[in-house]
Design a protein around this motif. Structure first.
Motif, PDB file in Angstrom:
ATOM      1  N   THR A 241      -4.947   2.991  -3.941  1.00  0.00           N
ATOM      2  CA  THR A 241      -4.147   3.774  -3.314  1.00  0.00           C
ATOM      3  C   THR A 241      -3.667   5.517  -3.186  1.00  0.00           C
ATOM      4  O   THR A 241      -3.846   5.689  -5.224  1.00  0.00           O
ATOM      5  CB  THR A 241      -2.874   3.401  -3.374  1.00  0.00           C
ATOM      6  OG1 THR A 241      -2.240   3.307  -3.798  1.00  0.00           O
ATOM      7  CG2 THR A 241      -2.874   2.157  -2.843  1.00  0.00           C
ATOM      8  N   VAL A 242      -3.701   6.102  -2.799  1.00  0.00           N
ATOM      9  CA  VAL A 242      -3.985   7.539  -3.158  1.00  0.00           C
ATOM     10  C   VAL A 242      -2.114   8.127  -2.146  1.00  0.00           C
ATOM     11  O   VAL A 242      -2.009   7.545  -1.277  1.00  0.00           O
ATOM     12  CB  VAL A 242      -4.795   8.320  -2.626  1.00  0.00           C
ATOM     13  CG1 VAL A 242      -4.705   8.671  -1.196  1.00  0.00           C
ATOM     14  CG2 VAL A 242      -4.515   9.468  -3.175  1.00  0.00           C
ATOM     15  N   ASN A 243      -1.303   9.183  -2.467  1.00  0.00           N
ATOM     16  CA  ASN A 243       0.105   9.494  -1.992  1.00  0.00           C
ATOM     17  C   ASN A 243      -0.314  10.540  -2.168  1.00  0.00           C
ATOM     18  O   ASN A 243       0.437  11.952  -3.036  1.00  0.00           O
ATOM     19  CB  ASN A 243       0.937   9.283  -3.141  1.00  0.00           C
ATOM     20  CG  ASN A 243       2.393   9.822  -2.350  1.00  0.00           C
ATOM     21  OD1 ASN A 243       2.206  10.784  -1.641  1.00  0.00           O
ATOM     22  ND2 ASN A 243       3.301   8.627  -1.964  1.00  0.00           N
TER      23      ASN A 243
ATOM     24  N   ILE B 154       0.538  -1.171   0.117  1.00  0.00           N
ATOM     25  CA  ILE B 154       0.274   0.340   0.040  1.00  0.00           C
ATOM     26  C   ILE B 154       0.489   1.644   0.230  1.00  0.00           C
ATOM     27  O   ILE B 154       0.756   1.835  -0.792  1.00  0.00           O
ATOM     28  CB  ILE B 154      -0.622   0.059   1.387  1.00  0.00           C
ATOM     29  CG1 ILE B 154      -1.628  -0.987   1.227  1.00  0.00           C
ATOM     30  CG2 ILE B 154      -1.530   1.440   1.269  1.00  0.00           C
ATOM     31  CD1 ILE B 154      -3.023  -1.163   2.631  1.00  0.00           C
ATOM     32  N   ARG B 155       2.205   1.318   0.797  1.00  0.00           N
ATOM     33  CA  ARG B 155       3.071   2.469   0.672  1.00  0.00           C
ATOM     34  C   ARG B 155       3.664   2.600  -0.419  1.00  0.00           C
ATOM     35  O   ARG B 155       3.416   3.460  -1.135  1.00  0.00           O
ATOM     36  CB  ARG B 155       4.141   2.324   2.059  1.00  0.00           C
ATOM     37  CG  ARG B 155       3.557   2.525   3.392  1.00  0.00           C
ATOM     38  CD  ARG B 155       4.466   2.158   4.381  1.00  0.00           C
ATOM     39  NE  ARG B 155       4.036   2.257   6.126  1.00  0.00           N
ATOM     40  CZ  ARG B 155       3.680   0.810   6.047  1.00  0.00           C
ATOM     41  NH1 ARG B 155       4.487  -0.211   5.484  1.00  0.00           N
ATOM     42  NH2 ARG B 155       3.183   0.897   7.472  1.00  0.00           N
ATOM     43  N   ASP B 156       3.789   1.477  -1.657  1.00  0.00           N
ATOM     44  CA  ASP B 156       4.646   1.703  -2.319  1.00  0.00           C
ATOM     45  C   ASP B 156       3.903   2.078  -3.104  1.00  0.00           C
ATOM     46  O   ASP B 156       3.688   1.992  -4.344  1.00  0.00           O
ATOM     47  CB  ASP B 156       5.148   0.186  -2.585  1.00  0.00           C
ATOM     48  CG  ASP B 156       6.590   0.161  -1.977  1.00  0.00           C
ATOM     49  OD1 ASP B 156       6.935   1.388  -0.936  1.00  0.00           O
ATOM     50  OD2 ASP B 156       7.343  -0.600  -0.811  1.00  0.00           O
ATOM     51  N   GLU B 157       2.037   2.009  -3.495  1.00  0.00           N
ATOM     52  CA  GLU B 157       1.220   2.341  -4.802  1.00  0.00           C
ATOM     53  C   GLU B 157       0.859   0.517  -5.412  1.00  0.00           C
ATOM     54  O   GLU B 157       0.967   0.834  -6.362  1.00  0.00           O
ATOM     55  CB  GLU B 157       1.359   3.503  -4.848  1.00  0.00           C
ATOM     56  CG  GLU B 157       1.060   4.355  -3.850  1.00  0.00           C
ATOM     57  CD  GLU B 157       1.726   6.033  -4.630  1.00  0.00           C
ATOM     58  OE1 GLU B 157       0.393   6.420  -4.799  1.00  0.00           O
ATOM     59  OE2 GLU B 157       2.424   6.387  -4.940  1.00  0.00           O
ATOM     60  N   ASN B 158       1.507  -0.511  -4.667  1.00  0.00           N
ATOM     61  CA  ASN B 158       1.583  -1.455  -6.140  1.00  0.00           C
ATOM     62  C   ASN B 158      -0.005  -2.478  -6.003  1.00  0.00           C
ATOM     63  O   ASN B 158       0.233  -3.070  -4.786  1.00  0.00           O
ATOM     64  CB  ASN B 158       2.325  -2.467  -5.843  1.00  0.00           C
ATOM     65  CG  ASN B 158       2.802  -2.967  -6.230  1.00  0.00           C
ATOM     66  OD1 ASN B 158       1.951  -3.503  -7.796  1.00  0.00           O
ATOM     67  ND2 ASN B 158       3.891  -4.296  -5.902  1.00  0.00           N
ATOM     68  N   GLY B 159      -0.345  -2.065  -6.912  1.00  0.00           N
ATOM     69  CA  GLY B 159      -2.123  -2.425  -7.014  1.00  0.00           C
ATOM     70  C   GLY B 159      -1.760  -3.664  -6.828  1.00  0.00           C
ATOM     71  O   GLY B 159      -2.652  -4.589  -6.782  1.00  0.00           O
TER      72      GLY B 159
ATOM     73  N   SER C 231      -4.814  -0.221 -10.291  1.00  0.00           N
ATOM     74  CA  SER C 231      -3.974   0.826 -10.303  1.00  0.00           C
ATOM     75  C   SER C 231      -4.295   1.382  -9.281  1.00  0.00           C
ATOM     76  O   SER C 231      -3.464   2.403  -8.749  1.00  0.00           O
ATOM     77  CB  SER C 231      -3.744   1.569 -11.610  1.00  0.00           C
ATOM     78  OG  SER C 231      -3.137   0.184 -12.415  1.00  0.00           O
ATOM     79  N   ASN C 232      -5.636   1.925  -9.537  1.00  0.00           N
ATOM     80  CA  ASN C 232      -6.368   3.299  -8.266  1.00  0.00           C
ATOM     81  C   ASN C 232      -6.230   2.231  -7.110  1.00  0.00           C
ATOM     82  O   ASN C 232      -7.818   3.184  -6.500  1.00  0.00           O
ATOM     83  CB  ASN C 232      -7.263   4.315  -8.407  1.00  0.00           C
ATOM     84  CG  ASN C 232      -6.257   4.851 -10.226  1.00  0.00           C
ATOM     85  OD1 ASN C 232      -5.842   5.741 -10.288  1.00  0.00           O
ATOM     86  ND2 ASN C 232      -7.365   4.579 -11.611  1.00  0.00           N
TER      87      ASN C 232
ATOM     88  N   GLY D 137       1.642   5.941   0.701  1.00  0.00           N
ATOM     89  CA  GLY D 137       0.311   5.432  -0.326  1.00  0.00           C
ATOM     90  C   GLY D 137      -0.010   5.579   0.985  1.00  0.00           C
ATOM     91  O   GLY D 137      -0.112   4.986   2.112  1.00  0.00           O
TER      92      GLY D 137
END
Length: 151
Positions: free
Chosen positions: A109-111, A54-59, A106-107, A119
């Motif tokens: 997560t949000v940063n 999640i932090r790395d935004e790896n969907g 791909s969507n 993320g």
């Protein structure tokens, strides 16, 4: 950094089996506490990896985690999570077009800070907004109305 869910699973199992499964040779009793700790650590390592995904935004990796957690949700009676998990996987694999499946994957997560490794899950961000809105509305007191909210 692992490249696939299978690599992660193998890495977690190897770590638990080699680093934590070493027991004294004389200990041959059926140790339920040891088994419980072994399973707990295995799941905590996977949860820690999910948080990092999640932090790395790896969907893609997040969706792979959903696949892994489904049996756990079913086995523990988490009906809502089980339903959402099955629904997500079925939609991604069968119902959604390739383009829409990519967008959904791909969507997740949000940063907000724009920094690598910061993320957040989109639903967590929604919960933060809800909490802020409720505190503003609670501060309105007896003046709470549609007209008051517009100003």
């Amino acid at each position: 950094h692992v490249q696939s869910f299978e690599q992660l699973k193998d890495l977690a199992e190897d770590f638990v089996d080699t680093a934590l499964a070493m027991r004294p040779f004389l200990q041959e009793t059926d140790d339920e506490l040891y088994k419980l700790n072994h399973r707990l650590l295995f799941h905590l390592l996977l949860y820690a990896d999910l948080r990092q995904c999640i932090r790395d935004e790896n969907g893609h990796a997040i969706v792979e985690h959903w696949k892994f957690w489904l049996p756990l949700f079913l086995g523990t009676g988490r009906g809502n999570y089980s339903y959402e998990c099955v629904n997500l996987i079925a939609n991604l694999k069968a119902d959604l077009s390739e383009e829409t499946a990519y967008i959904v994957t791909s969507n997740r997560t949000v940063n907000l800070q724009g920094k690598s490794g910061h993320g957040q899950a989109v639903d967590v961000l929604g919960e933060h907004y809800n909490r802020q809105l409720k505190s503003v509305l609670a501060g309105s007191g007896p003046n709470l109305s549609i007209e008051h909210a517009k100003h």
